[in-house]
Design an enzyme around this catalytic site. Structure first.
Site, short mmCIF file in Angstrom:
data_model
loop_
_atom_site.label_atom_id
_atom_site.label_comp_id
_atom_site.label_asym_id
_atom_site.label_seq_id
_atom_site.Cartn_x
_atom_site.Cartn_y
_atom_site.Cartn_z
N GLN A 18 -0.73 -5.16 -5.46
CA GLN A 18 -1.19 -6.46 -4.95
C GLN A 18 -2.71 -6.58 -4.83
O GLN A 18 -3.23 -7.68 -4.79
CB GLN A 18 -0.53 -6.73 -3.59
N ARG A 75 -2.79 1.16 6.19
CA ARG A 75 -1.60 1.48 5.40
C ARG A 75 -1.77 0.91 3.99
O ARG A 75 -1.95 -0.29 3.83
CB ARG A 75 -0.37 0.88 6.08
N HIS A 119 5.61 1.28 -3.46
CA HIS A 119 5.64 -0.12 -3.06
C HIS A 119 5.94 -0.94 -4.32
O HIS A 119 5.12 -1.72 -4.80
CB HIS A 119 4.31 -0.52 -2.41
N ASN A 164 8.65 1.52 0.57
CA ASN A 164 8.44 0.25 1.24
C ASN A 164 9.59 -0.69 0.90
O ASN A 164 9.85 -0.97 -0.27
CB ASN A 164 7.13 -0.41 0.77
N GLU A 165 10.28 -1.15 1.91
CA GLU A 165 11.31 -2.19 1.77
C GLU A 165 12.28 -1.94 0.62
O GLU A 165 12.32 -2.70 -0.36
CB GLU A 165 10.64 -3.56 1.61
N ASN A 294 9.17 -3.64 8.79
CA ASN A 294 8.43 -4.81 8.33
C ASN A 294 9.24 -6.03 8.74
O ASN A 294 10.44 -6.11 8.44
CB ASN A 294 8.28 -4.81 6.81
N TYR A 296 9.28 -10.44 9.28
CA TYR A 296 8.61 -11.71 9.03
C TYR A 296 9.28 -12.94 9.63
O TYR A 296 8.60 -13.89 9.99
CB TYR A 296 8.43 -11.93 7.52
N GLU A 368 4.53 -3.90 9.01
CA GLU A 368 4.07 -5.18 8.45
C GLU A 368 4.55 -6.32 9.32
O GLU A 368 5.71 -6.36 9.71
CB GLU A 368 4.64 -5.43 7.04
N TRP A 414 0.06 -7.59 8.08
CA TRP A 414 0.03 -7.88 6.65
C TRP A 414 -0.72 -9.19 6.50
O TRP A 414 -0.22 -10.22 6.94
CB TRP A 414 1.45 -8.01 6.06
N GLU A 421 0.76 -12.19 -4.36
CA GLU A 421 2.02 -12.22 -3.61
C GLU A 421 3.21 -12.27 -4.58
O GLU A 421 3.98 -13.23 -4.64
CB GLU A 421 1.99 -13.40 -2.62
N TRP A 422 3.34 -11.22 -5.38
CA TRP A 422 4.51 -11.00 -6.23
C TRP A 422 4.87 -12.24 -7.07
O TRP A 422 3.98 -12.81 -7.68
CB TRP A 422 5.69 -10.51 -5.37
N PHE A 430 -2.09 -14.38 2.74
CA PHE A 430 -1.64 -13.65 3.93
C PHE A 430 -2.79 -12.90 4.62
O PHE A 430 -2.58 -12.26 5.63
CB PHE A 430 -0.60 -12.60 3.52
C1 GAL Z 1 6.61 -7.76 2.28
C2 GAL Z 1 5.97 -6.85 1.27
C3 GAL Z 1 4.53 -7.10 1.03
C4 GAL Z 1 4.12 -8.55 1.12
C5 GAL Z 1 4.77 -9.26 2.29
C6 GAL Z 1 4.56 -10.75 2.36
O1 GAL Z 1 7.96 -7.93 2.00
O2 GAL Z 1 6.13 -5.50 1.62
O3 GAL Z 1 4.20 -6.52 -0.20
O4 GAL Z 1 4.24 -9.19 -0.06
O5 GAL Z 1 6.16 -9.04 2.29
O6 GAL Z 1 5.48 -11.44 1.60
#
Ligand code: GAL
Length: 460
Positions: A18, A75, A119, A164-165, A294, A296, A368, A414, A421-422, A430
């Site tokens: 990223q 991290r 990751h 990661n995740e 993590n 959100y 995160e 994060w 962002e992928w 972010f």
């Molecule tokens: C997580 C991920 C991060 C980042 C974040 C925000 O799932 O580990 O790489 O993209 O979400 O979407």
């Protein structure tokens, strides 16, 4: 007012793909995300991370940003393709030197490096030649890569995360196919998850048996989980919400802490859920020295009692069909982030308590938490009040859990920087630092100052 313990870890997180850019430099091999993002139609606007934040060429500047924040920990992830360009074989000296330099810079500035080994950026060669995570032997490749990292960096790195995740790798990468490697199946996610757990187990065993006594570090997994709140008070919805948490977090954390998959998964997934050998189960159980979380967002959950829900081999069966749940939002929760995620701080309190109870009071690090918003420059400043409000409310929600006995030892925002962002490309910001993706100039947002003050006071 809540005063944090003196040794509470305050950090921020990023990941290699990223932020680094330099996708062909330093002997790096291609990863599945390089391939995926270069495949037309896979990312928003065809964005890729060839340059991203160009962190690869801006280590000093970015470590200075961390220093200004006053974080005690940073991290980041290592790109496997910089260490072993194809995923196996000789180590690439330039890649090792790059991370070595970053680690040294961090330590010179009293910032503890928290290193994630994976990751999401699997070497593309491993995927092409050896079926990536679908191959049971992936555990051996991963363990070998992990060993190289322990050997090269373990004299200075004492905080390791293997994965990661893993939920994202499995569900988005092999179920929905909206993340690399872009596969869609209702069976492969379970196979991949199984191999990720075995890969973690192998790497952790090597660390515990061969490195920990001299290097004195800890190793774990960073799992992601949203909170699932029952939509109504009915028993069926309460069970559905519990089941949803088991399919999300229990899928990975139960094997890590209890040695087997949750009962609801074994029942609902049936033969498509692999079984652990006794040896693997013993290797995986108890292999985490800390619980990385993590988090959100939160969703309402109701029981899905429809008959004959679609479950064909070409589509994704996991979330909708095997779990038998329907997710929704409560309008009273108000404005969402630009990702469309609900802002529900009490969801974090509930999730922390759930983890505490189910896994017997582990040491938890929130590795995160953060939010994407449409940040705007006004008079040369970005006053990201929504992000500050978000972070403030989620950190307060964490203190409520701590007050009730949950063992939370640290918190990471994060992210340090706006980044790739992928599948959403550069549309989502972010960061606590704004990045102009044309000039690559970094500018601290107001949230960076707010976080710095919070860390300095160590209270909220
Ligand atoms: C997580 C991920 C991060 C980042 C974040 C925000 O799932 O580990 O790489 O993209 O979400 O979407």
């Amino acid at each position: 007012m809540f005063k944090f313990p003196k040794d509470f870890v305050w950090g921020t997180s990023t990941s290699a793909y990223q932020i680094e850019g330099a996708w062909l430099d330093g002997g790096k091999g291609l990863s599945i995300w390089d391939v995926f993002s270069h495949t037309p139609g896979k990312t928003l606007n065809g964005d890729n991370a060839d340059v991203a934040c160009d962190h690869y060429n801006r280590l000093e500047e970015d470590v200075q940003l961390l220093k200004n924040l006053g974080v005690t920990a940073y991290r980041f992830s290592i790109a496997w393709t910089r260490i072993q360009p194809t995923g196996y074989g000789e180590r690439n000296k330039e890649g090792v030197e790059f991370y070595s330099k970053l680690i040294d810079l961090l330590l010179e500035n009293n910032i503890d490096p928290w290193v994630t080994l994976y990751h999401w950026d699997l070497p593309a060669t491993l995927d092409m030649e050896k079926d990536g995570w679908l191959n049971p032997n992936s555990a051996d490749y991963f363990a070998e890569y992990a060993r190289i990292c322990f050997e090269e960096f373990g004299d200075r790195v004492t905080k390791w995360t293997t994965f990661n995740e893993p939920w994202v790798t499995t569900i988005l990468g092999y179920g929905f196919g909206n993340f690399a490697p872009g596969r869609t199946s209702n069976t492969e996610p379970y196979i991949v998850a199984h191999n990720l757990l075995r890969s973690h187990g192998k790497a952790a065993k090597i660390y515990h048996e061969e490195f920990q006594s001299t290097q004195k570090g800890i190793i774990g997994v960073c799992n992601n989980c949203d909170w699932r709140e029952p939509k109504t008070n009915s028993e069926a919805d309460k069970e559905a919400a519990e089941r949803a948490l088991e399919f999300y977090l229990g899928w990975f954390a139960d094997p890590l802490y209890k040695g087997e998959y949750p009962k609801s998964m074994r029942e609902n997934v049936g033969d498509r859920l692999p079984k652990f050998t006794e040896e693997d189960s013993a290797m995986i159980k108890g292999s985490c020295d800390f619980f990385g979380l993590n988090h959100y967002t939160t969703m309402l959950t109701e029981n899905d009692d429809r008959e004959n829900i679609k479950n064909d081999a070409d589509g994704f069966g996991g979330m909708d069909e095997d779990e038998k749940i329907i997710l929704s939002s409560d309008e009273s929760w108000g404005k969402k982030t630009t990702m469309g995620w609900n802002i529900v701080p009490w969801g974090l309190t509930k999730l922390l308590k759930w983890i505490d109870e189910r896994y017997d009071n582990p040491e938890i690090y929130i590795t995160e938490n953060g939010a994407g918003f449409d940040d705007k420059f006004i008079d040369g400043k970005i006053n990201d009040v929504e992000r500050i409000k978000f972070l403030d409310s989620y950190i307060k929600a964490t203190t409520v859990a701590i007050d009730s006995g949950v063992n939370v030892k640290g918190y990471f925002v994060w992210s340090l920087l706006d980044n790739f962002e992928w599948a959403s490309g550069y549309s989502q910001r972010f960061g606590m630092h704004h990045v102009d993706f044309k000039t690559l100039k970094r500018t601290p947002k107001e949230s960076a100052k707010w976080y710095r003050d919070l860390i300095k006071k160590n209270e909220i």
